[in-house]
Enzyme design. Structure first.
Site, PDB file in Angstrom:
ATOM      1  N   HIS A  75       0.808  -1.226   0.000  1.00  0.00           N
ATOM      2  CA  HIS A  75       0.000   0.000   0.000  1.00  0.00           C
ATOM      3  C   HIS A  75       0.846   1.284   0.000  1.00  0.00           C
ATOM      4  CE1 HIS A  75      -3.497  -2.478   1.077  1.00  0.00           C
ATOM      5  NE2 HIS A  75      -2.787  -2.998   2.059  1.00  0.00           N
TER       6      HIS A  75
HETATM    7  C1  BDR Z   1      -2.805   0.683   5.490  1.00  0.00           C
HETATM    8  O1  BDR Z   1      -2.971   0.069   6.757  1.00  0.00           O
HETATM    9  C2  BDR Z   1      -1.738  -0.239   7.329  1.00  0.00           C
HETATM   10  O2  BDR Z   1      -1.774  -1.476   7.972  1.00  0.00           O
HETATM   11  C3  BDR Z   1      -0.729  -0.195   6.212  1.00  0.00           C
HETATM   12  O3  BDR Z   1       0.538   0.203   6.701  1.00  0.00           O
HETATM   13  C4  BDR Z   1      -1.297   0.811   5.256  1.00  0.00           C
HETATM   14  O4  BDR Z   1      -0.889   2.128   5.591  1.00  0.00           O
HETATM   15  C5  BDR Z   1      -3.517  -0.152   4.450  1.00  0.00           C
HETATM   16  O5  BDR Z   1      -4.875  -0.207   4.726  1.00  0.00           O
END
Ligand code: BDR
Ligand code: CA
Length: 307
Positions: free
Chosen positions: A239
């Site tokens: 992400h």
């Molecule tokens: C987001 O949630 C976190 O666990 C990850 O680092 C990312 O920023 C994805 O939904």
């Protein structure tokens, strides 16, 4: 080429760790500082993790700041079930002599936005608590910040609830302040980050870089992938680095101008990013929302820059 001054606001986190290294090693970016927030784990731990990542990657001159320990109203919800108890389970990162700066992250954000008026880009890849607090403390930064590029939200399905993505769900009140602030905003949501998946092949390509940094990251990503796979049967998504990649090369991600409102009250929809194309009932568009991504080119950039 003039470098883009960037503050990276994060909650490491496996994908945050990759984003830190990507931001620090990207020639397009001048990484002015790293601000940490509570999210994937408690803020003490996200700051400790950011320092360890900096130590591992030899980033001795990038200052790290600790920020908000709690969302504005919510109890903190962490993601230890995904990132492990340390937030970076899967590899033993060497201890570091780097230490957190004495200034609070929120004060640092405000100070630097004033130092680089109309120039500072904030890449936000955790809950938006630090950024919202900075806006509340010093509203003039809304005029002076060049842009915020954030990983969070979704037009489609969420990942904490069917409606909400983690970073927004943890602190929807903060997200609402940020989305309504008037600062030019780009939202990189699950719709595109779920296309940048960690595969075995990718992990091997990273490992084959041969350096100890690459080795550690390969182990971290293998653990992260296994963790996600055990929970959902799916591959893990990279992400947060997508937000950094967008700043380095906007041609990687297609966006559309939308009105995005943050649901803070719905019993089943709290934390939803309600996205409408163009005007929504006369309300002005307030964000560019990511609608497409060139995942192979993002991976190419990541693998090259982790080398
Ligand atoms: C987001 O949630 C976190 O666990 C990850 O680092 C990312 O920023 C994805 O939904
Ligand atoms: Ca994150």
């Amino acid at each position: 080429m003039k470098k883009i001054p960037v503050i990276l606001d994060c909650d490491p986190g496996h994908d945050d760790a990759v984003a830190i290294v990507l931001a620090a090693r990207s020639p397009e970016i001048e990484l002015v500082g790293i601000t940490c927030v509570a999210g994937n784990v408690e803020v003490e731990q996200t700051a400790a993790n950011a320092l360890k990542v900096c130590g591992l990657a030899g980033l001795r001159t990038v200052p790290v700041f600790k920020g908000m320990a709690q969302p504005l109203l919510n109890e903190l919800l962490t993601a230890e079930h995904i990132h492990g108890k340390s937030g970076l389970d899967g590899a033993e990162l060497p201890p570091t002599d780097l230490t957190v700066q004495p200034t609070h992250a929120v004060d640092f954000l405000i100070e630097k936005i004033f130092t680089f008026p109309h120039e500072m880009t904030i890449i936000a890849i955790g809950p938006l608590t630090n950024i919202a607090m900075a806006i509340l403390r010093e509203p003039r930064i809304t005029e002076l910040t060049k842009q915020i590029v954030l990983m969070g939200g979704a037009m489609g399905m969420g990942n904490v609830t069917p409606s909400a993505e983690f970073n927004i769900y943890v602190d929807p009140e903060a997200a609402r302040i940020v989305f309504n602030s008037g600062i030019p905003l780009t939202m990189i949501g699950l719709d595109v980050t779920h296309q940048v998946l960690v595969s075995r092949d990718i992990i091997e390509q990273i490992r084959q870089n041969g350096t100890s940094l690459a080795h550690t990251f390969a182990s971290l990503l293998a653990w992260y992938n296994a963790s996600l796979n055990a929970l959902s049967g799916e591959l893990a998504a990279m992400h947060d680095p997508c937000a950094v990649a967008m700043v380095c090369d906007p041609s990687l991600i297609a966006t559309e101008l939308m009105r995005v409102d943050i649901e803070t009250r719905g019993e089943f929809t709290r934390g939803r990013t309600v996205c409408a194309r163009g005007f929504s009932a006369g309300r002005m568009p307030n964000a560019r929302v990511a609608v497409g991504i060139n995942a192979p080119r993002v991976w190419k950039m990541l693998i090259e820059r982790l080398r």
